[in-house]
Design a protein around this motif. Structure first.
Motif, mmCIF file in Angstrom:
data_model
loop_
_atom_site.group_PDB
_atom_site.id
_atom_site.type_symbol
_atom_site.label_atom_id
_atom_site.label_comp_id
_atom_site.label_asym_id
_atom_site.label_seq_id
_atom_site.Cartn_x
_atom_site.Cartn_y
_atom_site.Cartn_z
ATOM 1 N N MET A 10 2.104 -55.331 -61.809
ATOM 2 C CA MET A 10 2.081 -56.565 -61.053
ATOM 3 C C MET A 10 2.253 -57.737 -62.013
ATOM 4 O O MET A 10 1.666 -57.762 -63.073
ATOM 5 N N LYS A 11 3.007 -58.715 -61.629
ATOM 6 C CA LYS A 11 3.198 -59.888 -62.464
ATOM 7 C C LYS A 11 1.942 -60.734 -62.471
ATOM 8 O O LYS A 11 1.277 -60.882 -61.463
ATOM 9 N N GLU A 12 1.652 -61.332 -63.653
ATOM 10 C CA GLU A 12 0.458 -62.154 -63.757
ATOM 11 C C GLU A 12 0.571 -63.432 -62.942
ATOM 12 O O GLU A 12 -0.427 -63.974 -62.519
ATOM 13 N N ASP A 13 1.810 -63.914 -62.741
ATOM 14 C CA ASP A 13 1.966 -65.183 -62.036
ATOM 15 C C ASP A 13 2.071 -65.019 -60.525
ATOM 16 O O ASP A 13 2.303 -65.971 -59.813
ATOM 17 N N MET A 14 1.908 -63.781 -60.022
ATOM 18 C CA MET A 14 1.994 -63.550 -58.592
ATOM 19 C C MET A 14 0.841 -64.262 -57.889
ATOM 20 O O MET A 14 -0.299 -64.200 -58.331
ATOM 21 N N ASN A 15 1.153 -64.925 -56.794
ATOM 22 C CA ASN A 15 0.134 -65.646 -56.046
ATOM 23 C C ASN A 15 -0.440 -64.728 -54.974
ATOM 24 O O ASN A 15 0.140 -64.584 -53.898
ATOM 25 N N TRP A 16 -1.571 -64.102 -55.279
ATOM 26 C CA TRP A 16 -2.177 -63.155 -54.347
ATOM 27 C C TRP A 16 -2.687 -63.844 -53.084
ATOM 28 O O TRP A 16 -2.975 -63.197 -52.089
ATOM 29 N N ASN A 17 -2.778 -65.160 -53.099
ATOM 30 C CA ASN A 17 -3.268 -65.907 -51.943
ATOM 31 C C ASN A 17 -2.132 -66.432 -51.070
ATOM 32 O O ASN A 17 -2.376 -67.077 -50.061
ATOM 33 N N ALA A 18 -0.888 -66.163 -51.470
ATOM 34 C CA ALA A 18 0.268 -66.632 -50.701
ATOM 35 C C ALA A 18 0.327 -65.906 -49.360
ATOM 36 O O ALA A 18 -0.107 -64.761 -49.246
ATOM 37 N N GLU B 163 -2.741 -49.688 -54.883
ATOM 38 C CA GLU B 163 -3.163 -49.675 -56.294
ATOM 39 C C GLU B 163 -4.467 -48.907 -56.526
ATOM 40 O O GLU B 163 -5.075 -49.035 -57.585
ATOM 41 N N LEU B 164 -4.893 -48.105 -55.554
ATOM 42 C CA LEU B 164 -6.180 -47.408 -55.672
ATOM 43 C C LEU B 164 -6.324 -46.619 -56.969
ATOM 44 O O LEU B 164 -7.382 -46.647 -57.591
ATOM 45 N N ALA B 165 -5.271 -45.932 -57.373
ATOM 46 C CA ALA B 165 -5.368 -45.106 -58.582
ATOM 47 C C ALA B 165 -5.686 -45.939 -59.814
ATOM 48 O O ALA B 165 -6.497 -45.547 -60.651
ATOM 49 N N SER B 166 -5.090 -47.111 -59.921
ATOM 50 C CA SER B 166 -5.322 -47.931 -61.114
ATOM 51 C C SER B 166 -6.587 -48.773 -61.012
ATOM 52 O O SER B 166 -7.089 -49.248 -62.016
ATOM 53 N N LEU B 167 -7.103 -48.949 -59.810
ATOM 54 C CA LEU B 167 -8.300 -49.777 -59.637
ATOM 55 C C LEU B 167 -9.596 -49.015 -59.907
ATOM 56 O O LEU B 167 -10.639 -49.625 -60.080
ATOM 57 N N ASN B 168 -9.542 -47.688 -59.894
ATOM 58 C CA ASN B 168 -10.720 -46.873 -60.173
ATOM 59 C C ASN B 168 -11.877 -47.216 -59.237
ATOM 60 O O ASN B 168 -12.980 -47.543 -59.670
ATOM 61 N N LEU B 169 -11.597 -47.154 -57.937
ATOM 62 C CA LEU B 169 -12.600 -47.483 -56.928
ATOM 63 C C LEU B 169 -13.072 -46.224 -56.207
ATOM 64 O O LEU B 169 -12.282 -45.318 -55.918
ATOM 65 N N LEU B 170 -14.354 -46.194 -55.899
ATOM 66 C CA LEU B 170 -14.893 -45.156 -55.036
ATOM 67 C C LEU B 170 -14.517 -45.507 -53.598
ATOM 68 O O LEU B 170 -14.272 -46.681 -53.293
ATOM 69 N N GLY C 188 -15.615 -56.352 -62.270
ATOM 70 C CA GLY C 188 -14.879 -57.609 -62.296
ATOM 71 C C GLY C 188 -14.099 -57.882 -61.033
ATOM 72 O O GLY C 188 -13.291 -58.798 -60.977
ATOM 73 N N TYR C 189 -14.340 -57.108 -59.982
ATOM 74 C CA TYR C 189 -13.584 -57.245 -58.743
ATOM 75 C C TYR C 189 -14.239 -58.168 -57.729
ATOM 76 O O TYR C 189 -13.592 -58.625 -56.797
ATOM 77 N N LEU C 190 -15.518 -58.433 -57.883
ATOM 78 C CA LEU C 190 -16.247 -59.246 -56.915
ATOM 79 C C LEU C 190 -17.064 -60.304 -57.646
ATOM 80 O O LEU C 190 -17.709 -60.010 -58.645
ATOM 81 N N ASN C 191 -17.016 -61.512 -57.116
ATOM 82 C CA ASN C 191 -17.841 -62.600 -57.619
ATOM 83 C C ASN C 191 -18.513 -63.249 -56.415
ATOM 84 O O ASN C 191 -17.824 -63.664 -55.477
ATOM 85 N N ILE C 192 -19.832 -63.306 -56.427
ATOM 86 C CA ILE C 192 -20.576 -63.897 -55.323
ATOM 87 C C ILE C 192 -21.190 -65.194 -55.821
ATOM 88 O O ILE C 192 -21.923 -65.202 -56.806
ATOM 89 N N GLU C 193 -20.848 -66.294 -55.154
ATOM 90 C CA GLU C 193 -21.339 -67.611 -55.546
ATOM 91 C C GLU C 193 -21.985 -68.292 -54.353
ATOM 92 O O GLU C 193 -21.640 -68.025 -53.203
ATOM 93 N N LEU C 194 -22.895 -69.202 -54.661
ATOM 94 C CA LEU C 194 -23.514 -70.029 -53.629
ATOM 95 C C LEU C 194 -22.845 -71.396 -53.669
ATOM 96 O O LEU C 194 -22.916 -72.101 -54.669
ATOM 97 N N TYR D 219 -7.078 -58.704 -58.012
ATOM 98 C CA TYR D 219 -5.647 -58.971 -58.147
ATOM 99 C C TYR D 219 -5.273 -59.453 -59.540
ATOM 100 O O TYR D 219 -4.218 -60.039 -59.735
ATOM 101 N N SER D 220 -6.130 -59.189 -60.506
ATOM 102 C CA SER D 220 -5.857 -59.617 -61.880
ATOM 103 C C SER D 220 -4.704 -58.807 -62.457
ATOM 104 O O SER D 220 -4.217 -57.855 -61.856
ATOM 105 N N SER D 221 -4.289 -59.170 -63.648
ATOM 106 C CA SER D 221 -3.168 -58.482 -64.287
ATOM 107 C C SER D 221 -3.521 -57.026 -64.561
ATOM 108 O O SER D 221 -4.684 -56.649 -64.617
ATOM 109 N N ILE D 222 -2.513 -56.212 -64.764
ATOM 110 C CA ILE D 222 -2.708 -54.795 -65.071
ATOM 111 C C ILE D 222 -3.555 -54.629 -66.329
ATOM 112 O O ILE D 222 -4.410 -53.763 -66.398
ATOM 113 N N HIS D 223 -3.352 -55.498 -67.314
ATOM 114 C CA HIS D 223 -4.150 -55.431 -68.543
ATOM 115 C C HIS D 223 -5.631 -55.575 -68.222
ATOM 116 O O HIS D 223 -6.463 -54.835 -68.737
#
Length: 181
Positions: A1-9, A21-28, A75-81, A94-98
């Motif tokens: 995935m390109k780093e400049d891709m706008n995941w919010n578009a 991308e499940l295989a690369s995300l390493n998610l249960l 690093g996939y979730l950030n919870i803020e007040l 949606y961060s870069s592959i790196h």
């Protein structure tokens, strides 16, 4: 995935991307479902709470808290007040592959500690390990874990003392591998 891709578009289908991308995300499976639910609820502007997620997963709040802690550690979730409201931000997915590869390495670090400690890590322990990565090389952290295991001293404080001493002496992973303790 390109780093400049706008995941919010509007043209970017976030949920399809997560599934592709499940295989690369390493998610249960439950982590994946939790991320998909959070994205969906954010889309429809529904308030997200532990209760809401627990009801959808047919689980309890404690299990949901563990899922949130795991996703945060990856690093996939950030919870803020913000303005008295909890905001669930999953933009880290949606961060870069790196960055994804780095998260997978961090997860394997957590797995190594859980295996060595013979128990799951708490969220505060995961945060502490993550903060070590800012100061120490991951390989050195693992070597310190193994060193502590030799002496049956399985505590983060003990491991951190080993790391601090090695850093003070300028000790490297290569020297450890060569047996120059």
């Amino acid at each position: 995935m390109k780093e400049d891709m706008n995941w919010n578009a509007p043209y970017f289908d976030r949920r399809t991307w997560i599934l592709s991308e499940l295989a690369s995300l390493n998610l249960l499976p439950e982590e994946t479902l939790t991320l998909l639910l959070i994205d969906y609820f954010n889309d429809i502007h529904q308030l997200i709470t532990h209760d809401v997620i627990a009801a959808k997963l047919q689980s309890d709040n404690e299990h949901v808290d563990e899922l949130f802690a795991s996703l945060t550690a990856k690093g996939y979730l950030n919870i803020e007040l913000k303005e008295g409201r909890l905001i669930f931000d999953i933009s880290g997915v949606y961060s870069s592959i790196h960055a994804i590869e780095q998260n997978v390495q961090t997860v394997s670090l957590f797995d190594e500690f859980e295996t060595e400690f013979s128990r799951p890590l708490s969220s505060s322990e995961m945060q502490r390990l993550s903060s070590w990565l800012d100061t120490y090389d991951q390989q050195m952290i693992l070597y310190a874990l193994y060193e502590a295991g030799v002496y049956e001293k399985r505590s983060l404080d003990y491991i951190e003392r080993i790391l601090a001493e090695w850093k003070r002496r300028g000790f490297t992973a290569q020297e450890y591998e060569e047996g120059k303790r």
